[in-house]
Structure formats: structure tokens, C-alpha cells
Design an enzyme around this catalytic site. Sequence first.
Site, short mmCIF file in Angstrom:
data_model
loop_
_atom_site.label_atom_id
_atom_site.label_comp_id
_atom_site.label_asym_id
_atom_site.label_seq_id
_atom_site.Cartn_x
_atom_site.Cartn_y
_atom_site.Cartn_z
CG HIS A 72 -2.07 -0.88 1.13
ND1 HIS A 72 -3.22 -0.73 1.87
CD2 HIS A 72 -2.27 -1.97 0.35
CE1 HIS A 72 -4.08 -1.67 1.55
NE2 HIS A 72 -3.53 -2.45 0.64
CE1 TYR A 201 -5.08 4.09 8.87
CE2 TYR A 201 -5.55 4.22 11.22
CZ TYR A 201 -4.85 3.67 10.18
OH TYR A 201 -3.92 2.69 10.42
N PRO A 292 -3.73 0.49 18.84
CG PRO A 292 -5.53 -0.88 18.27
CD PRO A 292 -4.93 -0.15 19.42
CE LYS A 296 4.72 3.38 13.50
NZ LYS A 296 4.38 2.82 12.19
CE1 TYR A 384 -0.97 3.98 9.64
CE2 TYR A 384 0.02 2.86 7.76
CZ TYR A 384 -0.99 2.96 8.69
OH TYR A 384 -2.01 2.04 8.70
#
Length: 390
Positions: A72, A201, A292, A296, A384
Amino acid sequence: MRTEVGIVGAGPAGLVLAHLLHLRGIDSVVLEARGREYVERRIRAGVLEQGTVDLLDEMGVGERLRREGLVHEGIELQFGGERHRIDFPSLTGGRAITVYGQQEVVKDLIAARIETGRPLLFEVGDVTVNGVETDAPSIGFVHDGERGELRCEFVAGCDGYHGVCRESIPAGVLTEFSREYPFGWLGILAEAPPSNDELIYCYHERGFALHSMRSPTLTRLYLQCRPDEDLDEWPDDRIWDELERRFALEGWMLNRGEIVEKGVTGMRSFVVEPMQFGRLFLAGDAAHIVPPTGAKGLNLAVADVRILADALAAWFEHGDESRLAGYSAEVLRRIWRAEHFSWWMTSMLHRLEGGDAFDVKLQLAQLAYVASSPRAAASLAENYVGLERV
Ligand SMILES: Cc1cc2nc3c(=O)[nH]c(=O)nc-3n(C[C@H](O)[C@H](O)[C@H](O)COP(=O)(O)OP(=O)(O)OC[C@H]3O[C@@H](n4cnc5c(N)ncnc54)[C@H](O)[C@@H]3O)c2cc1C
């Protein structure tokens, strides 16, 4: 039994450590409380940082991951009725993440361990860690109804948050830092093709939602809920209806399918310092937990044992103790960076209980900043995909 490193726990931390040590010619025994089938089916994380993927590749366990993992190059942030894409490669110098279930990583690592012929014992009970403040530590355990003792040079506590290793350290040695969040995630795994190519998100007045996936036919979805949410109050239709409400966007449809897994996970930040006592070294969830939202947990566990393996190798190969002495300080730098990032993502994206209109305005202002400023977006993106150096 005798070995060089006794490893408690066959999660990602324990299994990656065992294989890294094997590649350096260092012997270990892995002791796991659960059965193989249980460990291989446990649905948890699914986002692998670039550095995690590269390490698994270098270790020779990345073949299926490269074949089946979904690369991704971005995520989407949804708020105020719009979606905004954060493009990783352009913001991070070409880095990306790979979506590949934790249980698949664990399956690959168990297969690799078995291939080495080195011991991995499942369904081990009554584990006790002894004598770690001496040069001759040992691990007591029961296996197949028989009591055993594993003598070793070092013990690696890779037994997760509820394990015994951290608890075996005398009171007063560790300092705990923690934060509980007044919400949790209701997560489902559904036999439905993902409704979007990338993770979404979603900030919504009814609470956070996350659209993720595990494969082209399996969707992973989460809803912000109470930490003690009663799953009986959430029949499948109610879950789908709530997901549709939060993700609603003109021209977009959420694919429904059979729900094959359902669970509620609480949200917590937790770190102990130092991550070492005598010859016992903690790694992964045994020493730290992140909510979460930043994806990580698994990546940190792998980052810990990469450094621990190098430090143990320096001791076994050259008698160099300095890397082991510096282990805790070295890994805690990355851990605290990830703790901050995970807390920041969590605070920005969840509806805060007791929060007022001012809190909402602040969250929306922060989201708008990340979506509109390449510099703010780059900060999210580099954290990220995983920072190369911390
Ligand atoms: C329910 C749940 C859902 C999660 N979901 C996500 C997610 O969606 N995204 C994300 O990024 N992260 C998620 N995480 C976090 C991520 O899965 C962990 O950070 C990761 O598993 C850490 O790996 P580990 O090897 O340190 O610990 P673990 O994976 O917990 O492995 C520890 C192992 O030790 C074993 N063990 C425990 N006690 C003993 C004992 N006494 N003796 C021997 N063995 C023992 C356990 O059975 C386990 O196999 C989730 C975690 C949980 C618990």
C-alpha cells in the site's frame, strides 16, 4: 536441557529473535504456552512497516509475504464528509507499507523454525524464570506432563503483556508508564472483498472507524466502542449498519459479507523501563503496548529483537557486553517515538468521552492541517511507514 538463549513466547518477537539467532549460529529454545494451531490462527495486527518487510526478506522468510502481501502506497483520512489521501512514496522517499496478517507472519516463522531443527515447544505450562541476576539463569516449565528445566546464558522475555517474564522482575526495578483510553475497538473480519484499495481512517461524530483488509477476499473493519462493550449487543446487522453510517460517502458502497471473527480490544499505552534485569531481556508486548491506531505493535516487537539479536551476537561472538548493556536505552528511543505517534493518531481520530465542541474543533483543525499541508502529511507518513533512524 541446555541452550544459549531461552526464549519465552512464540509470538512475532520470540520467533523473529529465534531465527535471527539461528542465522548467527546461536542456539535457542523457544517455549510457548499455547498450541501451534491457536498461535497460527490468532487474528491481530496486519500492517507491516517497510523495515519489517525488509528484515523478514533478509532473514529468508519473506517469500510468501512478497507473493501474497498487499503493498500500500497510502492511506485515506475521512472527515467532514470527504476523503483525503496521504501518499507515502512521495512523502517518504519511496517507502510504503505491506498488508499481511500477523498470523501469516507467525505461520511463516514457525515453518522456518521447524526447518532449522532447533526446538520450539508448544503447550508449555508453569513457566518460571530463575537466577537471571546470576551468570546461570534457567527457565522452569512443564511439558507433556513432565517438569523440565532449561539452563541458558540469557533469557529473552517475549511473552506478551500477560506473560510471566516482566512479572518475575523484583518490585522496584521497573518503572511503569501507562495511559488507559476510555474506548476500545470492536473489530470484525469479514469474507468480503475490501471496499477500498487502501486503509481508511474515519473520524465521525458517532466515533472512529477503520477500513482495513487482510487479502483480496477478507476485509478487516473496526468501530470505536466502549472498552467493555458487550458483543451480544452487536448482532452482525447492527455492526454493518453502524459501519455504513460512519463511512457514508456519496457514490461509495461498503461490501458486506459473512463475519468470521468478532472481538473487542481495549486501548492502552504502556512502557516499562528498563527492559532488562540481569540476564533477562524483555522485548515486544512484554515491555510495551501501543493503541493500534498507529499500527505499530508488531513492528515495534520486530524492531526490538533485531537489536537484541545483534547485541547477543556481539556477546557470543566477541564477548562484547556493551551492546547488551545499551539494549534498553537503544530500543526505548524507537518505542517512545511510536508511543507518541500512536497516542497522537488515537487522540486525533477518536471521539473523546466527556469532550466538548472545543475538542471536536481542535481535532478537525488537526485533520485539516494533515490533509492540506505536505509537511504535516510527511510527518504522519514517515512515522506510519516506519522511521529508518530514531
Ligand atoms: C487482541 C489483540 C489485537 C491486536 N490488534 C492489533 C492491530 O489490529 N494492529 C496492530 O498493529 N497491532 C495489534 N495488536 C498488537 C500486536 O498484535 C502485538 O503488538 C504483537 O503481537 C506483539 O508481538 P509479541 O511477540 O511481542 O507478543 P505476542 O504476539 O503477544 O506473543 C507473546 C507470546 O507469548 C506467549 N506466552 C504468554 N505467556 C507465556 C508463558 N507464560 N509462557 C510461554 N509463552 C507465553 C503467548 O501465547 C504468545 O504466543 C493486537 C494485540 C492484541 C492482543
